[in-house]
Design an enzyme around this catalytic site. Structure first.
Site, PDB file in Angstrom:
ATOM      1  N   GLY A   1       0.880  -1.279   0.034  1.00  0.00           N
ATOM      2  CA  GLY A   1       0.116   0.070   0.065  1.00  0.00           C
ATOM      3  C   GLY A   1       0.827   1.277  -0.118  1.00  0.00           C
TER       4      GLY A   1
ATOM      5  N   CYS B   1       5.208  -6.117   1.553  1.00  0.00           N
ATOM      6  CA  CYS B   1       5.601  -4.834   1.407  1.00  0.00           C
ATOM      7  C   CYS B   1       4.927  -3.916   2.651  1.00  0.00           C
ATOM      8  CB  CYS B   1       5.337  -4.326   0.198  1.00  0.00           C
ATOM      9  SG  CYS B   1       5.949  -2.735  -0.191  1.00  0.00           S
ATOM     10  N   TYR B   2       3.995  -3.151   2.392  1.00  0.00           N
ATOM     11  CA  TYR B   2       3.236  -2.495   3.366  1.00  0.00           C
ATOM     12  C   TYR B   2       2.925  -3.626   4.549  1.00  0.00           C
ATOM     13  CZ  TYR B   2       0.007   0.352   6.125  1.00  0.00           C
ATOM     14  OH  TYR B   2      -0.738   0.683   7.146  1.00  0.00           O
TER      15      TYR B   2
ATOM     16  N   HIS C   1       7.855  -7.943  -3.948  1.00  0.00           N
ATOM     17  CA  HIS C   1       6.351  -8.285  -4.376  1.00  0.00           C
ATOM     18  C   HIS C   1       6.527  -9.741  -4.990  1.00  0.00           C
ATOM     19  CE1 HIS C   1       4.288  -4.560  -3.509  1.00  0.00           C
ATOM     20  NE2 HIS C   1       5.443  -4.082  -3.652  1.00  0.00           N
TER      21      HIS C   1
ATOM     22  N   GLU D   1       4.066 -11.250  -6.136  1.00  0.00           N
ATOM     23  CA  GLU D   1       2.963 -11.382  -7.249  1.00  0.00           C
ATOM     24  C   GLU D   1       3.526 -10.890  -8.457  1.00  0.00           C
ATOM     25  OE1 GLU D   1       3.319  -9.335  -4.513  1.00  0.00           O
ATOM     26  OE2 GLU D   1       2.390  -7.400  -4.984  1.00  0.00           O
TER      27      GLU D   1
ATOM     28  N   ASP E   1     -17.101 -12.536 -22.650  1.00  0.00           N
ATOM     29  CA  ASP E   1     -17.709 -12.518 -21.416  1.00  0.00           C
ATOM     30  C   ASP E   1     -19.332 -12.980 -21.438  1.00  0.00           C
ATOM     31  OD1 ASP E   1     -15.272 -11.559 -20.407  1.00  0.00           O
ATOM     32  OD2 ASP E   1     -16.182  -9.508 -20.183  1.00  0.00           O
TER      33      ASP E   1
ATOM     34  N   LYS F   1     -10.817 -12.035 -16.149  1.00  0.00           N
ATOM     35  CA  LYS F   1     -10.640 -12.147 -17.509  1.00  0.00           C
ATOM     36  C   LYS F   1      -9.968 -13.857 -17.729  1.00  0.00           C
ATOM     37  CE  LYS F   1     -12.235 -10.068 -21.323  1.00  0.00           C
ATOM     38  NZ  LYS F   1     -13.301  -9.452 -21.475  1.00  0.00           N
TER      39      LYS F   1
END
Ligand code: XMP
Length: 516
Positions: free
Chosen positions: A58, A85-86, A172, A174, A230, A372
């Site tokens: 964040g 992180c945060y 990070h 991710e 979609d 998606k």
């Protein structure tokens, strides 16, 4: 019901630009993940029966006034926690460690070296590259904790408590740039925590079928289909769940790509037996657009006419209690979690499928938990053809915003032909799936050319291709020169009305993806 939600991960969103990415990376390992606001109470979290908690990064500083509120009771639960992180700084600060602000952060690549290769760092190389993006850093780890890794800049890169039920990374995991990110997340999900890898397309479909049947009972569902992935997946899913109780409707406003309506109807009707009706409303739409050149006005005219047409058609069909929509998880997160954000309206995006508020339908939104890429996997599992599944996003107003100035049937035809040649070549050269969105734009400015011995004086065509993850920012695609040359040659030689092709090399920002 909702069995698939259990034993997944709750992610508390402290405002990181990467929070949705964390959720996607977790789901890629077949574990359900859900993003919740940072202040969510421990009771709400435990009611979901998760197997683990992730505290996101964040923009705030842990000791600043603007540090988001959170329920301190989360620190006392038995749930395994990963702080990123945060999230790492929050754990350090609240468990008796110290965080300092040096005024000098780390951004971009850093190299880390392991101090403990068990648990979170099992099977991770002794040194590897990671992605950092932080201002503050931990200067003293909490009592009873130890360092798992440090960076070559001397920053504590990861730490854990004694039994590793609390683990945290300053970098990070991710982000794709973190070389061992996938292994680290895998270790957290399955070695530190005990997550259940049951979040698969097959299980999702089975659960949704049961949920749709329960919601709809013996009622009738109207399903608007646009030709995009979609709504096509929603129609296929509904068909599988409730068969003829669902009616899919495609309104062809005459501004779709060449054969798009036909391909979509064929795939659903012939391929899967879906009850779908295509309404050719092009006369009405094009007469409403006659003489309209302003981009925003084009969008409004199309949006409004869509509502009128949809209204009329649904009335003709008799009473339908339910309306199915292809709302996705990012829309849900954006509207729920990031509250208070003020987005500047650059263009009034009118989704074809946007409906009048006073319509008396109950909504069926079976994809509202999916990203998606997950929608695409569900589509594959349902047996939809790859060409529909991988289709680039297409704006609701369609080719109307890709024909600069007046929209006429002749111009639509020229653009459809040119666009088709462009798409064919991207498929031939195996580039289509490397591109997030590609399309042609008709610029009715006449330029001089020569073909054979003949002088030509015809339209200019712009072609655009961008890479992006969500359409919010985009970079122009570095198209190979041979492909560009092939596109230009084939279009000028085979599409009457175009004698010059230019490639758009504008990123977003400052450009937008569409030209209008
Ligand atoms: P822009 O041009 O705003 O586009 O950079 C970002 C993404 O949104 C799509 N787009 C639209 N989609 N109705 C839609 O449903 C619209 O009016 C609209 N305008 C742009 C665009 O194709 C890109 O994917």
């Amino acid at each position: 019901m909702y069995e698939l939600h259990k034993h997944g991960v709750v992610i508390l969103d402290f405002g990181s630009q990467y929070t949705q990415l964390i959720a996607r990376r977790v789901r890629e390992q077949n574990v359900f993940s859900e993003i919740l606001p940072p202040e969510t109470s421990i009771t709400d979290i435990l009611n979901r029966e998760p197997a683990a908690l992730i505290l996101s990064g964040g923009p705030s500083s842990i000791f600043g006034n603007e540090a988001p509120e959170f329920d301190k009771a989360i620190l006392d639960t038995d749930l395994p926690i990963l702080g990123i992180c945060y999230g790492l700084q929050l754990l350090a600060h609240h468990q008796g460690g110290e965080v300092e602000s040096t005024g000098q952060g780390e951004y971009g690549f850093a190299e880390i070296e392991l101090d403990d290769n068990s648990g979170l760092f099992d099977s991770v190389p002794q040194t590897s590259k990671v992605w950092m993006s932080h201002m503050d850093r931990v200067s003293k780890i909490p009592n009873g904790w130890h360092t798992l890794a440090h960076s070559s800049n001397g920053v504590i890169a990861a730490m854990a408590n004694e039994d590793q039920s609390r683990v945290a990374t300053q970098f990070h995991p991710e982000v794709a740039h973190t070389e061992a990110g996938k292994i680290i997340l895998h270790n957290f999900l399955f070695k530190v925590a005990n997550c259940d890898p049951s979040w698969t397309p097959g299980n999702f479909i089975d659960e949704q079928i049961a949920l749709i049947r329960k919601q709809v009972g013996d009622g009738k569902v109207l399903c608007g289909v646009s030709g995009g992935v979609d709504s096509t997946v929603v129609a296929a899913l509904l068909h599988k769940a409730i068969g003829e109780q669902s009616t899919a409707v495609l309104i062809d406003h005459g501004l779709l790509r060449k054969n798009e309506a036909r391909d979509c109807v064929n795939a659903l009707k012939t391929g899967l037996g879906v009850n779908i009706h295509c309404y050719d409303e092009s006369e009405t739409f094009l007469s409403q657009l006659d003489g309209v050149t302003d981009p925003e006005k084009k969008r409004k005219v199309i949006g409004n006419q869509f509502i009128y047409s949809f209204d009329r058609i649904s009335e003709e069909m008799g009473k339908m209690q339910f309306l199915a929509q292809g709302t996705l998880y990012p829309d849900v997160v954006e509207s729920g979690v990031s509250k208070g954000k003020t987005a500047h309206v650059i263009k009034s995006h009118h989704n074809v499928g946007g409906l009048p508020e006073d319509m008396e339908f109950e909504l069926v939104e079976p994809l509202r938990e999916l990203f998606k890429d997950e929608v695409r996997n569900v589509g594959r599992e349902l047996g939809l053809p790859e060409i529909l599944i991988e289709r680039h996003p297409f704006p609701g107003p369609g080719l109307a915003v890709r024909i600069i100035g007046d929209i006429t049937r002749e111009r639509i035809k020229i653009l459809q032909e040119a666009d088709q040649v462009y798409m064919d070549i991207l498929h031939e050269d195996n580039l289509y799936n490397d591109i997030w969105q590609a399309f042609a734009v008709l610029i009715p400015v006449l330029t001089v050319g020569v073909m054979g011995d003949q002088r030509t004086y015809e339209n200019l065509l712009g072609i655009r291709a961008v890479t992006s993850t969500d359409g919010m920012t985009a970079d122009w695609f570095r198209m190979p020169a041979d492909t560009l040359s092939k596109i230009s040659n084939r279009i000028v030689n085979s599409v009457r009305g175009i004698n010059r092709v230019v490639y758009d090399i504008t990123s977003k920002p400052p450009g937008t993806i569409e030209w209008e």
